[in-house]
Each structure stands twice: as C-alpha cells, then as structure tokens.
Scaffold this motif. Structure first.
Motif, PDB file in Angstrom:
ATOM      1  N   ASP A 297       0.838  -1.196   0.000  1.00 34.53           N
ATOM      2  CA  ASP A 297       0.000   0.000   0.000  1.00 34.53           C
ATOM      3  C   ASP A 297       0.876   1.251   0.000  1.00 34.53           C
ATOM      4  N   ALA A 298       0.243   2.403  -0.130  1.00 41.54           N
ATOM      5  CA  ALA A 298       0.985   3.666  -0.225  1.00 41.54           C
ATOM      6  C   ALA A 298       1.782   3.949   1.048  1.00 41.54           C
ATOM      7  N   MET A 299       1.237   3.581   2.210  1.00 40.14           N
ATOM      8  CA  MET A 299       1.944   3.823   3.470  1.00 40.14           C
ATOM      9  C   MET A 299       3.253   3.037   3.523  1.00 40.14           C
ATOM     10  N   THR A 300       3.207   1.782   3.134  1.00 45.40           N
ATOM     11  CA  THR A 300       4.430   0.974   3.130  1.00 45.40           C
ATOM     12  C   THR A 300       5.428   1.533   2.128  1.00 45.40           C
ATOM     13  N   ALA A 301       4.946   1.961   0.968  1.00 48.62           N
ATOM     14  CA  ALA A 301       5.830   2.541  -0.043  1.00 48.62           C
ATOM     15  C   ALA A 301       6.548   3.770   0.493  1.00 48.62           C
ATOM     16  N   ALA A 302       5.845   4.589   1.290  1.00 50.11           N
ATOM     17  CA  ALA A 302       6.448   5.792   1.859  1.00 50.11           C
ATOM     18  C   ALA A 302       7.501   5.462   2.911  1.00 50.11           C
ATOM     19  N   LEU A 303       7.385   4.292   3.538  1.00 47.66           N
ATOM     20  CA  LEU A 303       8.319   3.907   4.601  1.00 47.66           C
ATOM     21  C   LEU A 303       9.581   3.234   4.064  1.00 47.66           C
ATOM     22  N   LEU A 304       9.536   2.703   2.861  1.00 48.81           N
ATOM     23  CA  LEU A 304      10.699   2.014   2.304  1.00 48.81           C
ATOM     24  C   LEU A 304      11.706   3.035   1.770  1.00 48.81           C
ATOM     25  N   PRO A 305      12.999   2.870   2.076  1.00 52.40           N
ATOM     26  CA  PRO A 305      14.005   3.830   1.601  1.00 52.40           C
ATOM     27  C   PRO A 305      14.104   3.839   0.078  1.00 52.40           C
ATOM     28  N   THR A 306      14.017   5.030  -0.489  1.00 58.18           N
ATOM     29  CA  THR A 306      13.989   5.156  -1.951  1.00 58.18           C
ATOM     30  C   THR A 306      15.299   4.732  -2.608  1.00 58.18           C
ATOM     31  N   GLU A 307      16.411   4.803  -1.856  1.00 54.25           N
ATOM     32  CA  GLU A 307      17.676   4.391  -2.455  1.00 54.25           C
ATOM     33  C   GLU A 307      17.781   2.865  -2.572  1.00 54.25           C
ATOM     34  N   GLU A 308      16.914   2.141  -1.881  1.00 56.55           N
ATOM     35  CA  GLU A 308      16.954   0.683  -1.927  1.00 56.55           C
ATOM     36  C   GLU A 308      15.825   0.071  -2.747  1.00 56.55           C
ATOM     37  N   PHE A 309      14.704   0.799  -2.855  1.00 55.42           N
ATOM     38  CA  PHE A 309      13.523   0.207  -3.475  1.00 55.42           C
ATOM     39  C   PHE A 309      12.971   1.087  -4.586  1.00 55.42           C
ATOM     40  N   GLU A 310      12.458   0.426  -5.595  1.00 57.05           N
ATOM     41  CA  GLU A 310      11.768   1.099  -6.688  1.00 57.05           C
ATOM     42  C   GLU A 310      10.287   0.754  -6.601  1.00 57.05           C
ATOM     43  N   THR A 311       9.441   1.776  -6.514  1.00 61.93           N
ATOM     44  CA  THR A 311       8.008   1.548  -6.412  1.00 61.93           C
ATOM     45  C   THR A 311       7.292   2.144  -7.624  1.00 61.93           C
ATOM     46  N   ARG A 312       6.144   1.546  -7.946  1.00 69.22           N
ATOM     47  CA  ARG A 312       5.367   2.019  -9.092  1.00 69.22           C
ATOM     48  C   ARG A 312       3.884   1.885  -8.769  1.00 69.22           C
ATOM     49  N   ARG A 313       3.195   3.040  -8.797  1.00 71.57           N
ATOM     50  CA  ARG A 313       1.761   3.014  -8.525  1.00 71.57           C
ATOM     51  C   ARG A 313       1.020   2.344  -9.673  1.00 71.57           C
ATOM     52  N   LEU A 314       0.105   1.476  -9.319  1.00 74.67           N
ATOM     53  CA  LEU A 314      -0.724   0.791 -10.314  1.00 74.67           C
ATOM     54  C   LEU A 314      -2.059   1.525 -10.445  1.00 74.67           C
ATOM     55  N   PRO A 315      -2.789   1.295 -11.520  1.00 74.93           N
ATOM     56  CA  PRO A 315      -4.084   1.963 -11.685  1.00 74.93           C
ATOM     57  C   PRO A 315      -5.012   1.696 -10.500  1.00 74.93           C
ATOM     58  N   ALA A 316      -5.748   2.718 -10.110  1.00 72.95           N
ATOM     59  CA  ALA A 316      -6.689   2.572  -8.993  1.00 72.95           C
ATOM     60  C   ALA A 316      -7.749   1.530  -9.343  1.00 72.95           C
ATOM     61  N   ARG A 317      -8.140   0.789  -8.354  1.00 71.93           N
ATOM     62  CA  ARG A 317      -9.166  -0.223  -8.562  1.00 71.93           C
ATOM     63  C   ARG A 317      -9.992  -0.360  -7.282  1.00 71.93           C
ATOM     64  N   PRO A 318     -11.219  -0.803  -7.390  1.00 70.63           N
ATOM     65  CA  PRO A 318     -12.045  -0.953  -6.188  1.00 70.63           C
ATOM     66  C   PRO A 318     -11.550  -2.117  -5.337  1.00 70.63           C
ATOM     67  N   VAL A 319     -11.399  -1.860  -4.052  1.00 64.53           N
ATOM     68  CA  VAL A 319     -10.999  -2.885  -3.089  1.00 64.53           C
ATOM     69  C   VAL A 319     -12.083  -2.948  -2.020  1.00 64.53           C
ATOM     70  N   ARG A 320     -12.638  -4.115  -1.822  1.00 64.31           N
ATOM     71  CA  ARG A 320     -13.756  -4.262  -0.904  1.00 64.31           C
ATOM     72  C   ARG A 320     -13.444  -3.705   0.474  1.00 64.31           C
ATOM     73  N   GLY A 321     -14.282  -2.793   0.930  1.00 62.41           N
ATOM     74  CA  GLY A 321     -14.117  -2.194   2.244  1.00 62.41           C
ATOM     75  C   GLY A 321     -13.259  -0.949   2.253  1.00 62.41           C
ATOM     76  N   PHE A 322     -12.603  -0.644   1.114  1.00 63.25           N
ATOM     77  CA  PHE A 322     -11.696   0.505   1.061  1.00 63.25           C
ATOM     78  C   PHE A 322     -12.006   1.464  -0.093  1.00 63.25           C
ATOM     79  N   GLY A 323     -12.951   1.128  -0.944  1.00 64.16           N
ATOM     80  CA  GLY A 323     -13.236   1.965  -2.096  1.00 64.16           C
ATOM     81  C   GLY A 323     -12.141   1.838  -3.134  1.00 64.16           C
ATOM     82  N   LEU A 324     -11.824   2.946  -3.817  1.00 62.16           N
ATOM     83  CA  LEU A 324     -10.764   2.928  -4.823  1.00 62.16           C
ATOM     84  C   LEU A 324      -9.397   3.006  -4.145  1.00 62.16           C
TER      85      LEU A 324
END
Length: 333
Positions: A297-324
């Motif tokens: 999720d976005a929170m985990t992505a924000a916590l991972l050091p950018t010099e070690e990890f490459e992250t890529r947001r995927l298209p928004a999709r409906p997730v039960r109980g969380f909306g988009l």
C-alpha cells in the motif's frame, strides 16, 4: 504382541478408554457438581471455566471428569480475588489457554498419527496400544517443552509491551507492517490432490513461511490453511519476509505459486491476534498481486528507503471495504 482375546486367559486389546486413561491419568468418575464441590467453586463458576477451555458440557449426572479437573479449577480460583486477577480475567486467560491447547493437541495428534500407524505395523500391535506407548514416552518431555516455550514467548511479549511503554504508546495499539501470504488458486488445486497431499502441502507451506518470518524477526499471527498472516516492526524486513516466502515457495517448482500483500499502519493487539485496516488491506492486496509478486500500500511505499527500493503506482481499482485504492508494485533496486 497382544494376545488373542478369544484365547482363555488372554488380555483384551486396549481400547480408546485405555488411551484416554493413559493421557488423563485416571478414569473419569466425577460429575460436574462433584468437581465443583471438591474444587471449592460454584457449579456455575466451574461450568464457565470448562466452557472457556473449549469443552462441551456433560449431562448433570454424567461422570465425565477426573480429579485433575478439580485440581485445575482449585488452582485457578486460588489466584483470583487479589489485586491483579479477578474471576472474569481468569476466565479470559483460560479461554486463551483452551484455544491454544486445542490447536496444539490437534496438531500433535495429526503429526504423530503416521508414526503410530508405522510402529503398529512394524511391531504387530494395534494402534491404541502403540499410541499408549508413545504417550508414556513423550508426555513428560513434551510437558517440559510446553513450559519452556510458554516462558520464552511470555518474555518476548513482555519485552514488546515494555518497548511500547518506553515510547509512551498505547499498549494495545502498535505501528507495524502487516503481511498476508496466500497460495494462488488453492481451491482449484485442492480439487486435484489427494487428502494426504493437501495436508502435506499446507503443512510445508506453513512451515516454510514460519521459518522465513522468524529469520526476519517478525511474528506469525495465524495461519488459515492456504494463507499466513504475519507482522514486522520494520517495513524493510517485512518486504524481505515477503520476498523470502516467494523464494522458498513460489520459486520451488514442487510448490504452488503465491502472492503477498503488505500494508502498514496502526493495529490493535488483542487475544493473540491483530485487528485494524492494515490487516484487512494486506489481505485484499493479495487479490491484486500477480503470481509470485509483492503488492504494497501507499503507506508501506512511503516507509521504504527510496535508495533501496523502486516503487510504481498501479491503476486505482475498487478494493472491498476501502473503495478505490492505488496498489503499489515494488522491487529492490
């Protein structure tokens, strides 16, 4: 070798009652009312304790109890009434013991069943006779192991509570990264396997996941057949756990593919379990992940050091109980 019971003077083969006696130490001879009287508790108190252990009630006049049942009730009552433990707290703790021991007992019997069958065939004994021998051999060392493991886990849990207290945080709420590992297509897969193979697969899946989680200093909260829920205080180690699970399961050609979801945030710790949005989101993210991939999720992505990890947001999709929700793909650089 057991003598033929048809032969005069022969000893009959042991039955299930003999196995129960070997485990409990005596035959059940007491009713619930008698146990309560011997223990010095009210019948209602004893029924609450018995139910909290996870056992069904016997009929009022049924002799289903042994002296050890009265001893246990008396022992538990002896620690109530002080400043620390009242009867309701005692019942709550007893429920935890009951649930834990029920699963452990089922696990132990399942693990030993094949060995019992092998030994019975090898020594020309019936299964009950072999099981009784195994119980007499394992009971004492296994009881010692239970006490040892309980003390070590109690010390670890107390240390976690002290760490929360030192940082002036809520003792029941903690910031963690939650991981959810799930076997891909388990329902369809189980329809193609024998019952024995399904059991072996689930056991191996859980064992490998537990080993990886422990190596990364995390905790397995629970396993639910084809999935494992774990937590880690460190999001990097949580990622390493997810990657490790994929390596030892998804990359093994003898095992099915897996998917892992990670979500970070505050969870509530109660009854040996964790609750809160990160738990639910981690579970939902496994449905988004491709085979042998990690989705966060976005929170985990924000916590991972950018010099070690490459992250890529995927298209928004409906997730039960969380909306988009915008899931995030991640990999090490």
């Amino acid at each position: 070798m057991v003598a033929d019971p048809a032969t005069p003077g022969a000893t009959p083969d042991p039955g299930t009652g003999d196995l129960e006696r070997a485990i409990l130490g005596s035959d059940p001879v007491l009713t619930a009312e008698e146990v309560a009287e011997v223990a010095g508790v009210t019948p209602d108190q004893f029924r609450r304790l018995w139910r909290s252990l996870g056992f069904p009630e016997f009929a009022p006049d049924e002799a289903g109890f042994v002296g050890a049942d009265a001893d246990a009730a008396r022992l538990l009552l002896s620690v109530t009434g002080g400043d620390f433990v009242d009867f309701d707290v005692a019942v709550n703790l007893t429920r935890a013991v009951g649930q834990t021991m029920a699963r452990l007992a089922d696990w132990e019997v399942t693990a030993l069943l094949q060995k019992v069958d092998e030994l019975a065939t090898l020594e020309s004994e019936n299964r009950i006779e072999t099981a009784i021998s195994l119980v007499s051999e394992l009971n004492r060392p296994f009881e010692g192991l239970l006490i040892y493991a309980w003390r070590r886990h109690l010390a670890a849990a107390a240390a976690r509570m002290e760490a929360l207290r030192a940082s002036e945080e809520d003792l029941h709420t903690v910031e963690v990264t939650v991981g959810f590992a799930d076997i891909v297509g388990f329902t369809a897969l189980s329809n193609t396997l024998t019952q024995e193979r399904i059991g072996d697969l689930v056991e191996l899946f859980e064992m490998r996941c537990t080993d990886v989680v422990a190596t990364q200093r995390g905790r397995v909260i629970k396993s639910i057949g084809d999935s494992v829920l774990f937590v880690n205080d460190d999001p990097v180690k949580a990622y390493d756990t997810a990657e490790g699970i994929i390596n030892v399961i998804g990359r093994d050609t003898r095992m099915p593919d897996v998917r892992v979801g990670l979500a970070s945030g505050a969870v509530v710790q109660r009854l040996g379990d964790v609750f809160g949005p990160p738990v639910n989101l981690a579970s939902r993210l496994t449905g988004v992940a491709r085979r042998n991939r990690i989705i966060i999720d976005a929170m985990t992505a924000a916590l991972l050091p950018t010099e070690e990890f490459e992250t890529r947001r995927l298209p928004a999709r409906p997730v039960r109980g969380f909306g988009l929700v915008e899931p995030v793909a991640v990999r090490r650089r």
